[in-house]
Design an enzyme around this catalytic site. Structure first.
Site, mmCIF file in Angstrom:
data_model
loop_
_atom_site.group_PDB
_atom_site.id
_atom_site.type_symbol
_atom_site.label_atom_id
_atom_site.label_comp_id
_atom_site.label_asym_id
_atom_site.label_seq_id
_atom_site.Cartn_x
_atom_site.Cartn_y
_atom_site.Cartn_z
ATOM 1 N N PHE A 10 0.843 -1.204 0.000
ATOM 2 C CA PHE A 10 0.000 0.000 0.000
ATOM 3 C C PHE A 10 0.874 1.249 0.000
ATOM 4 C CE2 PHE A 10 -2.596 3.060 2.626
ATOM 5 C CZ PHE A 10 -3.539 3.327 1.642
ATOM 6 N N SER A 78 3.391 -6.761 2.248
ATOM 7 C CA SER A 78 2.485 -5.888 2.976
ATOM 8 C C SER A 78 1.054 -6.037 2.432
ATOM 9 C CB SER A 78 2.979 -4.439 2.895
ATOM 10 O OG SER A 78 2.355 -3.636 3.859
ATOM 11 N N MET A 79 0.436 -4.977 1.895
ATOM 12 C CA MET A 79 -0.885 -5.138 1.302
ATOM 13 C C MET A 79 -0.837 -6.119 0.134
ATOM 14 S SD MET A 79 -3.526 -2.343 -0.381
ATOM 15 C CE MET A 79 -2.707 -2.278 -1.987
ATOM 16 N N ASP A 177 9.490 -4.606 12.783
ATOM 17 C CA ASP A 177 8.463 -3.972 11.956
ATOM 18 C C ASP A 177 7.567 -3.069 12.800
ATOM 19 O OD1 ASP A 177 6.388 -3.341 10.186
ATOM 20 O OD2 ASP A 177 6.421 -5.315 9.244
ATOM 21 N N HIS A 207 9.883 -2.970 8.375
ATOM 22 C CA HIS A 207 8.787 -3.386 7.505
ATOM 23 C C HIS A 207 9.263 -3.800 6.110
ATOM 24 C CE1 HIS A 207 4.695 -3.781 6.199
ATOM 25 N NE2 HIS A 207 4.790 -2.796 5.312
#
Length: 230
Positions: A10, A78-79, A177, A207
């Site tokens: 994202f 992630s997303m 993260d 992250h």
């Protein structure tokens, strides 16, 4: 032929997964694709973009890859990890890699630590040298709240489908993260339906694991998983 679809996160772009994609290009003869989701990339234009467009874009890229390749792997960051899990419930993917997958969002304890470091660097007049500040300043300025709400809708759509993921899964998460808490990795491991799953933690990574200090470990873990018999 083997194909591998790498999906970014994202407010990000292909650069988030590019180090891993390049590693796999060097080590294999696979067809590696790193598409840009609608509204994403170097210039964010997320206003008016709905989550279903991210789903559709990823599906279209996967379908094109499946037309060319007999074996297909999907890697999501992630997303992108949430989207990758969604694809695994709809298509005959062979293996799935989920990096910092965002089924939960924001790790308060680590975020406070990162903010303290930013304040410290600001007092030392070195804020512009802080890698997290550099990475997230632009995103904060150009991410409308409507896009954040669409991201949350996307996650809520995929969570109930995790038991329908039956292919081998590698779940990787950085212990430092501050964006996606470690409980997201544990949640994934407990809820994906596949009996063939592995959980890997990177001790020094934040992250963006593909750019982190443990990236060589990450690359080898992913390569071994995708080439192995699990």
């Amino acid at each position: 032929m083997i194909g591998c679809l790498c999906i970014h996160g994202f407010t990000g772009g292909p650069y988030e997964v590019e180090p891993l994609a390049n590693y796999l290009r060097e080590k294999t003869d696979w067809l590696i694709e790193t598409p840009t989701l609608p509204g994403h990339g170097e210039t964010l234009q997320l206003k008016g973009i709905t989550y279903d467009r991210w789903f559709r874009a990823a599906e279209e890229e996967l379908q094109k890859l499946m037309e060319e390749c007999e074996t297909v792997y999907v890697i999501g960051f992630s997303m992108g990890g949430v989207i990758a899990a969604y694809l695994a419930t709809k298509y005959r993917i062979d293996k799935l890699v989920l990096l910092s997958a965002a089924f939960y969002y924001v790790n308060p304890r680590q975020l406070l630590k990162d903010m303290r470091n930013m304040i410290r660097d600001g007092l030392r007049r070195k804020l512009k040298e802080n890698p997290l500040f550099v990475r997230y300043k632009h995103k904060i300025l150009f991410t409308p709240i409507t896009a954040v709400l669409e991201f949350r809708k996307l996650v809520s759509q995929v969570r109930p489908r995790l038991p329908d993921v039956h292919i081998p899964v590698l779940i990787v998460h950085g212990k430092e993260d501050g964006i996606v808490p470690i409980k997201s990795a544990h949640y994934l491991y407990e809820n994906v339906g596949s009996p063939l799953k592995k959980l890997c933690f990177l001790p020094s990574s934040h992250h963006h694991v593909c750019h982190g200090p443990d990236r060589e470990q990450l690359f080898k873990e992913v390569e071994a998983f995708l080439k192995g018999n699990i």
